[in-house]
Design an enzyme around this catalytic site. Structure first.
Site: not given
Lengths: 359, 72
Positions: B11-12
């Site tokens: 993430c991200p």
């Protein structure tokens, strides 16, 4: 497919619960405005095992252990425990070191910045502005193609190592093992390190937070990053809930005192409060999570997050050994230099780790 | 169809790369391969905000092929 904790209500309840738990931990013995502070607590662990000798901040904080083990157990139950690693571990280690140095110049990680604000400490506003600025710089790098590469699936056992390390720390805590006269393990006799809720209360609080944060993906850095990057207000609604809940609890428990001067475990040097958190925020974005989130990920089997957490613990040792960590009296001799050095490091990493742009 | 393999990215990064693919290929469906439930949830929110429909196919143990189709 969609589970409750990934909903807006889920993240708000998570943030609210964390705020209440943190405020209660202060009431039950943790240092003021430090019910939960991942950076401070990891720094205390570094002191307890002798990585630094600042006598007032040495204690094996059960909350940290609970964060990892709570996320570990719940991820096993919901089948999200997934050992993975190998995405630039060495770089993540140093990002952890510098994130810790930045946080200790401000005197708190993003979690504590929120709790300081909820306790009326105006200096926290300066820190949170710095955090937002640092995250914004990180978002610029993300948008320019920054990443640390892919992680690879790892063998199942590797996901048990970091939780086992935490279990080992817990055993050292409850048996108060002494390896030599006078320590280690070191336990502060005075100062913030001597202030703590009962071990079982701290551990239970940590486990609860670990479980709900793993399910809801609570992340204080990600909250601000998602707003800047994609105008996504999901995570920040949890952060707002934490702030409101801790503020309300502080009012109820008589723990609210507004002002800039004389705040507990804080200083009023605005420039370095700001820049310390710029450094921490930037390092968190480059590593992909706030210090709490890195612990929850470590519990889920993310070995790279574990390396970052180890970097933070070692960073806590370095920050105190080399006179970089601030104290309530103000910034330490080498605090400013270390922040500038860390910022240069992070800027170089952010620039150098971009994908090559296709011509 | 545009296919992007984002397995292994934390993430991200999957959101950043999927968003860029949307912006570079307006009006086209995009297939994304991801590995974690977190990425799936994040892409769900991205799809909602960018007005994309989303179909999730579980291609392995916690491995997903997600087809994002712009809504007319």
């Amino acid at each position: 497919m969609k589970h409750f904790f990934s909903s807006r209500t889920g993240i708000v309840l998570t943030g609210g619960a964390i705020g209440i738990i943190a405020s209660l931990l202060q009431y039950l013995g943790n240092p003021p405005n430090m019910g939960i502070c991942v950076a401070c607590m990891e720094r205390d662990i570094a002191g307890a095992i002798g990585l630094h000798r600042a006598g007032v901040v040495q204690y094996i904080r059960p909350e940290i252990i609970g964060f990892v083990l709570g996320a570990f157990f719940i991820s096993l139950i919901v089948k999200e425990h997934k050992p993975r690693g190998g995405s630039a571990p060495l770089i993540r280690f140093f990002l952890g070191v510098f994130a810790m140095i930045g946080a200790l110049v401000f005197l708190g990680c993003p979690w504590r910045a929120l709790l300081r604000l909820a306790g009326g400490d105006g200096n926290a506003i300066v820190g949170l502005l710095g955090l937002t600025a640092g995250i914004s710089i990180g978002v610029y790098f993300l948008s320019s193609g920054y990443n640390l590469g892919r992680a690879q699936p790892q063998k199942p056992f590797s996901g048990w190592v970091f939780p086992a390390f935490m279990l080992g720390l817990f055993l050292l805590l409850i048996f108060k093992v002494s390896f030599a006269e006078g320590g280690p393990i070191f336990f502060s006799q005075k100062g913030p390190g001597a202030m703590h809720a009962a071990v079982w209360i701290s551990l239970a609080a940590g486990l609860i937070v670990g479980i709900i944060a793993q399910r809801s993906r609570f992340c204080t850095m990600g909250a601000i990053r998602d707003v800047v990057l994609v105008r996504d207000f999901h995570l920040i609604s949890g952060v707002a809930a934490l702030l409101v809940a801790a503020f309300a609890m502080n009012l109820v428990l008589g723990q609210f005192k507004m002002g800039f001067e004389g705040q507990p475990i804080a200083h009023t040097d605005h420039l370095w409060n700001f820049l310390g958190m710029v450094l921490a925020g930037l390092a968190f974005v480059l590593a992909g999570g706030c210090p709490g989130r890195q612990l929850f990920l470590s519990g889920e089997g993310d070995l790279d997050a574990g390396i970052f957490a180890l970097g933070m613990i070692v960073g806590g040792g370095i920050a105190h050994n080399f006179a970089m960590a601030s104290s309530p009296k103000g910034v330490a001799a080498f605090g400013p230099a270390s922040v500038i050095f860390g910022l240069v490091f992070c800027l170089v990493i952010g620039y150098a780790m971009r994908d090559k742009v296709k011509a | 169809m545009i296919e992007i393999d984002l397995r292994g990215f934390g993430c991200p990064i999957p959101v950043v790369k999927a968003k860029r693919a949307m912006e570079e290929n307006p009006g086209q469906p995009i297939a994304v391969l991801v590995e974690t439930a977190v990425s799936r949830e994040n892409l769900t929110r991205l799809a909602n905000s960018k007005k994309y429909g989303m179909e999730v196919e579980e291609t392995g143990e916690s491995e997903y092929r997600i087809v994002l189709t712009p809504k007319p």
